[in-house]
Write an enzyme that holds these catalytic residues in place. Structure first.
Site, PDB file in Angstrom:
ATOM      1  N   CYS A 126      50.888  44.694  36.530  1.00 10.83           N
ATOM      2  CA  CYS A 126      50.655  45.753  37.526  1.00 10.83           C
ATOM      3  C   CYS A 126      50.048  45.206  38.827  1.00 10.83           C
ATOM      4  CB  CYS A 126      49.694  46.805  36.957  1.00 10.83           C
ATOM      5  SG  CYS A 126      50.158  47.426  35.372  1.00 10.83           S
TER       6      CYS A 126
HETATM    7  N1  SAJ Z   1      40.654  41.329  37.848  1.00  9.51           N
HETATM    8  C1  SAJ Z   1      39.791  40.602  38.651  1.00  9.51           C
HETATM    9  N2  SAJ Z   1      38.701  41.228  39.173  1.00  9.51           N
HETATM   10  C2  SAJ Z   1      38.444  42.552  38.929  1.00  9.51           C
HETATM   11  C3  SAJ Z   1      39.342  43.272  38.108  1.00  9.51           C
HETATM   12  C4  SAJ Z   1      40.440  42.654  37.578  1.00  9.51           C
HETATM   13  O1  SAJ Z   1      40.010  39.407  38.891  1.00  9.51           O
HETATM   14  O2  SAJ Z   1      37.439  43.053  39.423  1.00  9.51           O
HETATM   15  C5  SAJ Z   1      41.827  40.669  37.302  1.00  9.51           C
HETATM   16  C6  SAJ Z   1      41.860  40.683  35.794  1.00  9.51           C
HETATM   17  O3  SAJ Z   1      41.252  39.517  35.279  1.00  9.51           O
HETATM   18  C7  SAJ Z   1      43.356  40.690  35.511  1.00  9.51           C
HETATM   19  C8  SAJ Z   1      43.957  41.436  36.707  1.00  9.51           C
HETATM   20  O4  SAJ Z   1      42.962  41.410  37.727  1.00  9.51           O
HETATM   21  O5  SAJ Z   1      43.867  39.386  35.473  1.00  9.51           O
HETATM   22  C9  SAJ Z   1      44.337  42.869  36.375  1.00  9.51           C
HETATM   23  O6  SAJ Z   1      43.200  43.426  35.792  1.00  9.51           O
HETATM   24  P1  SAJ Z   1      43.130  45.003  35.470  1.00  9.51           P
HETATM   25  O7  SAJ Z   1      41.814  45.320  34.869  1.00  9.51           O
HETATM   26  O8  SAJ Z   1      43.545  45.764  36.667  1.00  9.51           O
HETATM   27  O9  SAJ Z   1      44.146  45.121  34.261  1.00  9.51           O
HETATM   28  P2  SAJ Z   1      45.592  45.725  34.228  1.00  9.51           P
HETATM   29  O10 SAJ Z   1      46.620  44.952  34.896  1.00  9.51           O
HETATM   30  O11 SAJ Z   1      45.818  46.076  32.794  1.00  9.51           O
HETATM   31  O12 SAJ Z   1      45.461  46.997  35.086  1.00  9.51           O
HETATM   32  C10 SAJ Z   1      45.662  48.235  34.563  1.00  9.51           C
HETATM   33  C11 SAJ Z   1      46.309  48.939  35.656  1.00  9.51           C
HETATM   34  N3  SAJ Z   1      46.977  50.077  35.105  1.00  9.51           N
HETATM   35  C12 SAJ Z   1      48.193  50.372  35.595  1.00  9.51           C
HETATM   36  O13 SAJ Z   1      48.687  49.774  36.515  1.00  9.51           O
HETATM   37  C13 SAJ Z   1      48.881  51.462  34.969  1.00  9.51           C
HETATM   38  C14 SAJ Z   1      45.332  49.332  36.729  1.00  9.51           C
HETATM   39  O14 SAJ Z   1      45.879  50.403  37.509  1.00  9.51           O
HETATM   40  C15 SAJ Z   1      44.043  49.805  36.205  1.00  9.51           C
HETATM   41  O15 SAJ Z   1      43.130  49.960  37.280  1.00  9.51           O
HETATM   42  C16 SAJ Z   1      43.488  48.808  35.251  1.00  9.51           C
HETATM   43  O16 SAJ Z   1      44.427  48.782  34.180  1.00  9.51           O
HETATM   44  C17 SAJ Z   1      42.134  49.200  34.704  1.00  9.51           C
HETATM   45  O17 SAJ Z   1      41.475  48.322  34.196  1.00  9.51           O
HETATM   46  O18 SAJ Z   1      41.771  50.369  34.829  1.00  9.51           O
END
Ligand code: SAJ
Length: 427
Positions: A262
């Site tokens: 995503c």
């Molecule tokens: N990450 C960072 N710093 C942060 C947050 C995340 O480096 O502060 C990195 C994570 O390590 C990861 C990537 O970004 O590699 C994505 O992290 P994520 O927590 O956003 O995980 P996802 O991809 O599973 O995101 C999903 C997304 N859901 C959908 O797209 C439907 C996102 O919209 C949500 O915000 C996220 O879940 C969530 O955690 O809520």
């Protein structure tokens, strides 16, 4: 809506399978359709095809048929497309999965059916891409014979709090009838709010905006981390301090990069569409994506620099990378920055071993102890809960000289006090 309506879910991955289970739990007759015959076989044996403890439990309690036969969509009232929307190597959108899924169902459609796209796409895809394929393949008219809506998926794999049942949703419709029917369906299975949008484009835009918001905020703290490490400021302490502000601050955290299907991908759908459609240049969004894409490189350069200060260099050194998944407690390695860090370390001549308790098949070592034995450098690339418990003494005993905490997830002060060289991202 009489509960007994039949629902066909196309695509049985992180998005489609939980949705199929949820619809079945709410009394719908559900048929799950996927290309992957092995996945279909596993699901019909009630075995979750990927690590998700909650899904594994709930899958056992519901009854629904999984199949590879797309023609069975003709038996459903509602057909929901939950297929991936990746990007190509050059970061341009890859619409192939959406196009082929739509082409696969079109010949079997009949009047009165509602097609819902859940896959994340940029504004315009439903009207400009799906409608022509649906009408050509079915010889039916969208808006007259067929109904069309978009309800962007919102899944946070591994999240203990938010799940398909309780995450609020937005829905856009091709016309009022489509919107009403789609909203009614989602309100019959989702505990969270279901908000109707004024158009398909608005619903498509919501999703891309949500994830672009997350992307740019992560890029912001990644840039702060790079700047603060030159200024001797601990970025994690500053983020914690800024987070005490009870309004208009939302913490994000720096790391060795961003992964998943995503956050690193979705902004490119908007960048590409705006450029093609109106020539608008999303310069800020592009810079944010680039800043995040550079973090694996930054992590390896930082490792090199720390080693130089110790009179060492990466060439022929043994480096253990802990974590392959793109985020904690899941087994998904799509776009995982860990894989880029590993590739770059190898390019520098390091001998790299890897261990991820959730991704054993890709790990070169099968236990943490094995992975640490003989390692000179340890790089934490995923903040799995198993790694948070690692004591500095364990690393010192294994002969580790340097810890690179790519997720700032270890207690820095404790590791330094124990005599280890510790570097975090921005700390
Ligand atoms: N990450 C960072 N710093 C942060 C947050 C995340 O480096 O502060 C990195 C994570 O390590 C990861 C990537 O970004 O590699 C994505 O992290 P994520 O927590 O956003 O995980 P996802 O991809 O599973 O995101 C999903 C997304 N859901 C959908 O797209 C439907 C996102 O919209 C949500 O915000 C996220 O879940 C969530 O955690 O809520």
């Amino acid at each position: 809506m009489i509960k007994k309506d039949k629902v066909a879910v196309i695509g049985l991955g992180y998005v489609g399978l939980p949705l199929a289970v949820l619809a079945a739990e709410n009394g719908y007759e559900v048929i799950g359709i996927a290309r992957n015959a092995n996945r279909v076989k596993l699901i019909n044996k009630r075995i979750a095809p990927f690590k998700d403890a909650r899904l594994a439990r709930e899958l056992k309690k519901v009854k629904f048929l999984a199949t590879t036969d797309f023609s069975l969509v003709h038996t459903a009232k509602i057909i929901i497309l939950c297929v991936p929307t990746p990007v190509h190597e050059d970061r341009t959108p890859d619409y192939e999965p959406v196009i082929s899924a739509t082409q696969s169902i079109a010949p079997y459609l009949k009047k009165g059916q509602l097609i819902i796209l859940e896959s994340t796409v940029n504004p315009g895809v439903c009207e400009e891409m799906l409608v022509p394929i649906l009408e050509t393949g079915s010889h039916l008219k969208v808006g007259k014979d067929l109904l069309l809506a978009h309800c962007p998926e919102r899944i946070s794999p591994g999240d203990p709090q938010w799940y398909v049942r309780n995450i609020p949703r937005v829905v856009g419709g091709f016309d009022d009838r489509s919107l009403k029917l789609a909203v009614k369906f989602y309100r019959s299975i989702i505990e969270g709010s279901v908000t109707p949008m004024m158009s398909l484009k608005e619903a498509e835009a919501c999703k891309v905006v949500e994830n672009a918001f997350r992307n740019v905020n992560i890029a912001f703290v990644n840039e702060l981390a790079k700047s603060f490490s030159t200024l001797g400021i601990d970025v994690m302490h500053v983020i914690a301090g800024a987070s005490t502000k009870p309004f208009s601050f939302m913490p994000h955290y720096p790391g060795c990069g961003i992964g998943g299907h995503c956050i690193p991908v979705d902004p490119y759908y908007l960048i590409d569409y705006a450029r093609k459609k109106s020539g608008f240049d999303h310069a800020f969004l592009k810079l944010a994506c680039q800043t995040n894409d550079e973090m694996p490189q930054y992590t390896v350069a930082m490792t090199d620099e720390a080693l130089k200060k110790m009179g060492l260099k990466l060439k022929n050194l043994s480096v253990t990378v802990l974590g392959l998944a793109y985020k904690p407690q899941i087994d998904d390695v799509r776009e995982s920055p860990a894989l880029t860090v590993i590739k770059l370390l190898k390019q520098e001549g390091a001998r790299v071993e890897t261990y991820d308790p959730y991704v054993e098949e890709l790990s070169t070592k099968q236990t943490l102890d094995e992975a640490l034995t003989g390692a000179n450098v340890v790089v934490i690339a995923t903040a799995h809960k198993e790694f948070l418990k690692i004591k500095p003494e364990k690393l010192i005993k294994a002969g580790v000289k340097l810890v690179i905490d790519g997720r700032n997830c270890l207690p820095k002060e404790k590791f330094i006090k124990a005599g280890l060289n510790y570097r975090g991202i921005g700390r």
